[in-house]
Motif scaffolding. Structure first.
Motif, PDB file in Angstrom:
ATOM      1  N   VAL A 291      -2.534   9.424 -17.264  1.00 32.86           N
ATOM      2  CA  VAL A 291      -3.220  10.270 -16.287  1.00 32.86           C
ATOM      3  C   VAL A 291      -4.416   9.485 -15.762  1.00 32.86           C
ATOM      4  CG1 VAL A 291      -4.429  12.445 -15.877  1.00 32.86           C
ATOM      5  CG2 VAL A 291      -2.560  12.359 -17.541  1.00 32.86           C
ATOM      6  N   HIS A 292      -4.442   9.235 -14.478  1.00 34.44           N
ATOM      7  CA  HIS A 292      -5.548   8.491 -13.864  1.00 34.44           C
ATOM      8  C   HIS A 292      -6.553   9.499 -13.305  1.00 34.44           C
ATOM      9  CE1 HIS A 292      -8.002   5.789 -11.794  1.00 34.44           C
ATOM     10  NE2 HIS A 292      -7.194   5.345 -10.832  1.00 34.44           N
ATOM     11  N   ALA A 293      -7.640   9.696 -14.066  1.00 33.58           N
ATOM     12  CA  ALA A 293      -8.705  10.603 -13.636  1.00 33.58           C
ATOM     13  C   ALA A 293     -10.035   9.869 -13.526  1.00 33.58           C
ATOM     14  CB  ALA A 293      -8.833  11.768 -14.622  1.00 33.58           C
ATOM     15  N   ALA A 294      -9.961   8.548 -13.401  1.00 32.81           N
ATOM     16  CA  ALA A 294     -11.172   7.731 -13.351  1.00 32.81           C
ATOM     17  C   ALA A 294     -11.565   7.475 -11.902  1.00 32.81           C
ATOM     18  CB  ALA A 294     -10.955   6.417 -14.093  1.00 32.81           C
ATOM     19  N   GLY A 295     -12.058   8.515 -11.240  1.00 32.58           N
ATOM     20  CA  GLY A 295     -12.464   8.384  -9.852  1.00 32.58           C
ATOM     21  C   GLY A 295     -13.861   7.793  -9.731  1.00 32.58           C
ATOM     22  N   PRO A 296     -14.426   7.736  -8.515  1.00 30.78           N
ATOM     23  CA  PRO A 296     -13.823   8.242  -7.282  1.00 30.78           C
ATOM     24  C   PRO A 296     -12.741   7.305  -6.744  1.00 30.78           C
ATOM     25  CG  PRO A 296     -15.960   7.269  -6.802  1.00 30.78           C
ATOM     26  CD  PRO A 296     -15.806   7.237  -8.290  1.00 30.78           C
ATOM     27  N   PHE A 297     -11.832   7.890  -5.952  1.00 38.50           N
ATOM     28  CA  PHE A 297     -10.725   7.141  -5.379  1.00 38.50           C
ATOM     29  C   PHE A 297     -11.041   6.615  -3.978  1.00 38.50           C
ATOM     30  CE2 PHE A 297      -8.915   9.761  -8.661  1.00 38.50           C
ATOM     31  CZ  PHE A 297      -7.927   8.973  -9.229  1.00 38.50           C
ATOM     32  N   GLN A 298     -12.081   7.180  -3.361  1.00 38.50           N
ATOM     33  CA  GLN A 298     -12.446   6.752  -2.009  1.00 38.50           C
ATOM     34  C   GLN A 298     -12.866   5.275  -2.013  1.00 38.50           C
ATOM     35  OE1 GLN A 298     -13.289   9.682  -3.306  1.00 38.50           O
ATOM     36  NE2 GLN A 298     -12.080  10.955  -1.918  1.00 38.50           N
ATOM     37  N   GLN A 299     -12.414   4.551  -1.008  1.00 41.09           N
ATOM     38  CA  GLN A 299     -12.754   3.142  -0.794  1.00 41.09           C
ATOM     39  C   GLN A 299     -12.226   2.219  -1.894  1.00 41.09           C
ATOM     40  OE1 GLN A 299     -14.059   2.448   2.185  1.00 41.09           O
ATOM     41  NE2 GLN A 299     -14.050   4.662   2.543  1.00 41.09           N
ATOM     42  N   ALA A 300     -11.344   2.710  -2.746  1.00 36.99           N
ATOM     43  CA  ALA A 300     -10.690   1.835  -3.727  1.00 36.99           C
ATOM     44  C   ALA A 300      -9.661   0.976  -2.995  1.00 36.99           C
ATOM     45  CB  ALA A 300     -10.019   2.663  -4.808  1.00 36.99           C
ATOM     46  N   GLU A 301      -9.667  -0.316  -3.249  1.00 40.22           N
ATOM     47  CA  GLU A 301      -8.828  -1.235  -2.474  1.00 40.22           C
ATOM     48  C   GLU A 301      -7.423  -1.380  -3.041  1.00 40.22           C
ATOM     49  OE1 GLU A 301     -10.934  -4.896  -2.241  1.00 40.22           O
ATOM     50  OE2 GLU A 301     -12.519  -4.100  -0.935  1.00 40.22           O
ATOM     51  N   LYS A 302      -7.235  -1.112  -4.333  1.00 40.64           N
ATOM     52  CA  LYS A 302      -5.927  -1.294  -4.952  1.00 40.64           C
ATOM     53  C   LYS A 302      -5.578  -0.105  -5.841  1.00 40.64           C
ATOM     54  CE  LYS A 302      -6.202  -6.367  -5.161  1.00 40.64           C
ATOM     55  NZ  LYS A 302      -6.139  -7.550  -6.073  1.00 40.64           N
ATOM     56  N   CYS A 303      -4.288   0.068  -6.069  1.00 44.13           N
ATOM     57  CA  CYS A 303      -3.802   1.084  -7.016  1.00 44.13           C
ATOM     58  C   CYS A 303      -3.481   0.388  -8.338  1.00 44.13           C
ATOM     59  CB  CYS A 303      -2.568   1.787  -6.463  1.00 44.13           C
ATOM     60  SG  CYS A 303      -2.839   2.693  -4.935  1.00 44.13           S
TER      61      CYS A 303
ATOM     62  N   ASP B 151      -8.120  11.224  -2.032  1.00 39.54           N
ATOM     63  CA  ASP B 151      -8.417  10.380  -0.885  1.00 39.54           C
ATOM     64  C   ASP B 151      -7.133  10.061  -0.134  1.00 39.54           C
ATOM     65  OD1 ASP B 151     -10.275   8.533   0.638  1.00 39.54           O
ATOM     66  OD2 ASP B 151      -8.786   7.088  -0.072  1.00 39.54           O
ATOM     67  N   THR B 152      -7.161  10.223   1.187  1.00 40.89           N
ATOM     68  CA  THR B 152      -5.964  10.033   2.004  1.00 40.89           C
ATOM     69  C   THR B 152      -5.451   8.603   1.933  1.00 40.89           C
ATOM     70  OG1 THR B 152      -6.693  11.773   3.525  1.00 40.89           O
ATOM     71  CG2 THR B 152      -5.008  10.251   4.319  1.00 40.89           C
ATOM     72  N   ALA B 153      -6.331   7.621   2.124  1.00 42.03           N
ATOM     73  CA  ALA B 153      -5.900   6.223   2.140  1.00 42.03           C
ATOM     74  C   ALA B 153      -5.295   5.824   0.795  1.00 42.03           C
ATOM     75  CB  ALA B 153      -7.076   5.312   2.489  1.00 42.03           C
ATOM     76  N   TYR B 154      -5.918   6.240  -0.294  1.00 40.51           N
ATOM     77  CA  TYR B 154      -5.407   5.892  -1.624  1.00 40.51           C
ATOM     78  C   TYR B 154      -4.040   6.514  -1.863  1.00 40.51           C
ATOM     79  CZ  TYR B 154      -5.546   4.808  -6.622  1.00 40.51           C
ATOM     80  OH  TYR B 154      -5.259   4.310  -7.866  1.00 40.51           O
ATOM     81  N   SER B 155      -3.884   7.773  -1.472  1.00 37.02           N
ATOM     82  CA  SER B 155      -2.611   8.454  -1.709  1.00 37.02           C
ATOM     83  C   SER B 155      -1.481   7.802  -0.922  1.00 37.02           C
ATOM     84  CB  SER B 155      -2.719   9.938  -1.342  1.00 37.02           C
ATOM     85  OG  SER B 155      -2.880  10.131   0.057  1.00 37.02           O
ATOM     86  N   LEU B 156      -1.768   7.358   0.305  1.00 31.87           N
ATOM     87  CA  LEU B 156      -0.746   6.680   1.100  1.00 31.87           C
ATOM     88  C   LEU B 156      -0.414   5.310   0.509  1.00 31.87           C
ATOM     89  CD1 LEU B 156      -1.963   7.574   4.708  1.00 31.87           C
ATOM     90  CD2 LEU B 156      -0.052   8.569   3.447  1.00 31.87           C
ATOM     91  N   ARG B 157      -1.440   4.641  -0.035  1.00 35.43           N
ATOM     92  CA  ARG B 157      -1.192   3.363  -0.705  1.00 35.43           C
ATOM     93  C   ARG B 157      -0.322   3.578  -1.930  1.00 35.43           C
ATOM     94  NH1 ARG B 157      -6.222   2.035  -1.578  1.00 35.43           N
ATOM     95  NH2 ARG B 157      -6.486   1.330   0.559  1.00 35.43           N
ATOM     96  N   ALA B 158      -0.600   4.646  -2.667  1.00 33.82           N
ATOM     97  CA  ALA B 158       0.223   4.956  -3.840  1.00 33.82           C
ATOM     98  C   ALA B 158       1.668   5.222  -3.433  1.00 33.82           C
ATOM     99  CB  ALA B 158      -0.357   6.166  -4.584  1.00 33.82           C
ATOM    100  N   LYS B 159       1.862   5.952  -2.341  1.00 35.75           N
ATOM    101  CA  LYS B 159       3.220   6.257  -1.866  1.00 35.75           C
ATOM    102  C   LYS B 159       3.984   4.997  -1.470  1.00 35.75           C
ATOM    103  CE  LYS B 159       5.379   9.403  -0.759  1.00 35.75           C
ATOM    104  NZ  LYS B 159       6.574  10.007  -1.417  1.00 35.75           N
ATOM    105  N   SER B 160       3.262   3.959  -1.089  1.00 35.59           N
ATOM    106  CA  SER B 160       3.928   2.720  -0.687  1.00 35.59           C
ATOM    107  C   SER B 160       4.631   2.042  -1.866  1.00 35.59           C
ATOM    108  CB  SER B 160       2.921   1.753  -0.052  1.00 35.59           C
ATOM    109  OG  SER B 160       2.045   1.201  -1.030  1.00 35.59           O
ATOM    110  N   PHE B 161       4.338   2.477  -3.093  1.00 37.46           N
ATOM    111  CA  PHE B 161       4.986   1.931  -4.287  1.00 37.46           C
ATOM    112  C   PHE B 161       6.238   2.720  -4.667  1.00 37.46           C
ATOM    113  CE2 PHE B 161       0.727   0.234  -4.634  1.00 37.46           C
ATOM    114  CZ  PHE B 161       0.914  -1.030  -5.163  1.00 37.46           C
ATOM    115  N   ASN B 162       6.682   3.615  -3.783  1.00 37.65           N
ATOM    116  CA  ASN B 162       7.821   4.473  -4.117  1.00 37.65           C
ATOM    117  C   ASN B 162       9.073   3.673  -4.496  1.00 37.65           C
ATOM    118  OD1 ASN B 162       9.130   7.146  -4.238  1.00 37.65           O
ATOM    119  ND2 ASN B 162      10.281   6.395  -2.486  1.00 37.65           N
ATOM    120  N   SER B 163       9.392   2.648  -3.710  1.00 40.09           N
ATOM    121  CA  SER B 163      10.605   1.881  -3.994  1.00 40.09           C
ATOM    122  C   SER B 163      10.502   1.137  -5.324  1.00 40.09           C
ATOM    123  CB  SER B 163      10.883   0.892  -2.851  1.00 40.09           C
ATOM    124  OG  SER B 163       9.802  -0.009  -2.684  1.00 40.09           O
TER     125      SER B 163
END
Length: 439
Positions: free
Chosen positions: A123-135, A154-166
């Motif tokens: 469980v990743h609860a070590a925020g904040p997630f805003q302006q984080a450059e990597k997942c 954070d929107t940008a972080y969540s979209l970056r996370a989704k990019s790891f779907n494959s």
């Protein structure tokens, strides 16, 4: 990885949901939201003794999650992940014998992979997630084939996370991003409102609105304060009739009725990830999210910051942390007076005039956020999440048949929890004229 293979064998076989030791006394559609499910959950045998690492486990959100998991599933082995051994020891003492502290630096890949070596779910609860450059945590989880949940807001972080779907699909790893209270539980509430509308009505869902209220910082500490400041530096993205629009943060004030125990509160536009994800996943053309706090002067201060401070400053994590350190003592004193009540209201409007609402209100954010995150952890351990990286509203993230149970678990301790009701039935002091007619 020791123990992990049993988790994935279970996830592949889609073993049925767990048995709860006490009966559910209300459903999400019940107007009495104080009802709770049993205090203990019996996980399937293959995942009953899973090792769960909670990163940020010495903080308010992570600590609350660890406590909720230990109460719901005493057989789980809880690893409290953090940098401060003293705080870690205190949390382990709170959790009891089936827990231990794991010193982890989430910015160090080798430290992360070593910590995840014998872990079944992180469980990743070590925020904040805003302006984080990597997942980095998600990448380490995929590398070690460890199931994953984060409380990203954070929107940008969540979209970056989704990019790891494959990559997650290839590794056969189930992962949920934005799996906290809001976003998280609010996404599932929205998904259920949309599902009910499409099955019960001829109209099309046209407008989805998220409204959030928290007294002070909700008792969630400096991380939440940093998150709030960082969000003020982000242009708000909303959707209007299918078109993406950009708006000024903490603008567009509305006064929203959150129902009994909360009443009417002012809320303001913020850039939150559930706006984009629900627009795309649920296919609702108009979506927005607003947030407000109390006392009222905090709202004034937040609005003033967006007007007076450069956006570049509000997007700088180090400078924001300096502001947090400056304001934190004052905020804590105000929090002791304001309390930490939290409320979410999700509104759905359809083309045929059908308007339905979901409301979730709890007296303590610091408790409810742990219940919410724990509910997503249990969904994965019970096999409700397919391999891949998913938002909570996606059926691959939380299966439709598992949503009701997830909401019931997340809503433990709420004093107002209703779903799929007209707004006039759930707002403050509705008057019944008789025969079920309200004004």
């Amino acid at each position: 990885m020791a123990g992990a293979s049993s988790v994935y064998m279970h996830l592949k076989s889609r073993v049925s949901r767990c048995n709860v030791t006490a009966a559910v006394t209300s459903s999400p559609s019940s107007s009495s939201a104080e009802a709770q499910i049993g205090s203990r959950v019996q996980l399937p045998e293959k995942t009953r003794n899973s090792r769960v690492l909670v990163l940020g486990g010495t903080g308010r959100v992570g600590g609350s999650t660890a406590i909720a998991l230990s109460k719901l599933c005493p057989d789980l082995q809880i690893l409290v992940g953090g940098r401060n051994r003293e705080k870690g020891a205190n949390m382990v003492a709170t959790l009891g014998g089936n827990s231990e502290f794991s010193e982890v630096n989430i910015d160090n890949v080798k430290s992360l992979e070593a910590a995840l070596k014998d872990v079944d779910l992180v469980v990743h609860a070590a925020g904040p997630f805003q302006q984080a450059e990597k997942c980095t945590v998600l990448e380490a989880a995929l590398q070690t084939k460890t199931a994953y949940v984060d409380v990203c807001d954070d929107t940008a972080y969540s979209l970056r996370a989704k990019s790891f779907n494959s990559r997650a699909l290839a590794a056969n790893v189930p992962a949920i991003t934005t799996g906290g209270i809001y976003p998280g539980v609010s996404n599932v509430m929205a998904a259920e409102l949309v599902r009910a509308a499409r099955s019960e009505s001829k109209g099309k869902p046209e407008r989805l609105r998220f409204y959030y209220y928290t007294a002070g910082t909700g008792g969630a500490g400096p991380t939440i304060l940093a998150t709030s400041f960082l969000l003020l530096g982000e242009e708000v993205v909303a959707f209007n009739k299918g078109e993406k629009i950009k708006l000024k943060p903490y603008s567009g004030m509305l006064t929203i009725d959150f129902g009994k125990g909360i009443g009417k509160k002012d809320v303001y536009l913020l850039n939150l990830p559930e706006v984009r994800s629900t627009h795309e996943v649920l296919g609702v053309p108009t979506v927005s999210a607003r947030f407000g706090t109390s006392p009222f002067f905090w709202n004034w201060g937040m609005a003033a910051m967006t007007s007076l401070l450069p956006a570049e400053l509000l997007r700088d994590r180090s400078k924001v942390q300096q502001m947090v350190d400056l304001f934190d003592p004052v905020v804590r004193r105000v929090d002791s007076i304001a309390g930490e009540r939290v409320s979410m209201r999700v509104d759905l409007e359809c083309s045929d005039g059908r308007n339905t609402v979901g409301i979730f209100s709890h007296k303590r954010l610091s408790v409810s956020v742990g219940n919410a995150t724990a509910a997503f952890v249990l969904a994965i351990l019970e096999g409700s999440t397919k391999p891949g990286v998913w938002f909570p509203e996606e059926t691959e993230g939380v299966a439709i048949e598992a949503r009701e149970l997830l909401l019931e678990r997340a809503a433990q301790g709420t004093f107002n929890f209703v779903m799929n009701k007209p707004s006039w039935m759930v707002e403050t002091n509705p008057k019944e004229l008789g025969l079920g007619i309200y004004v």
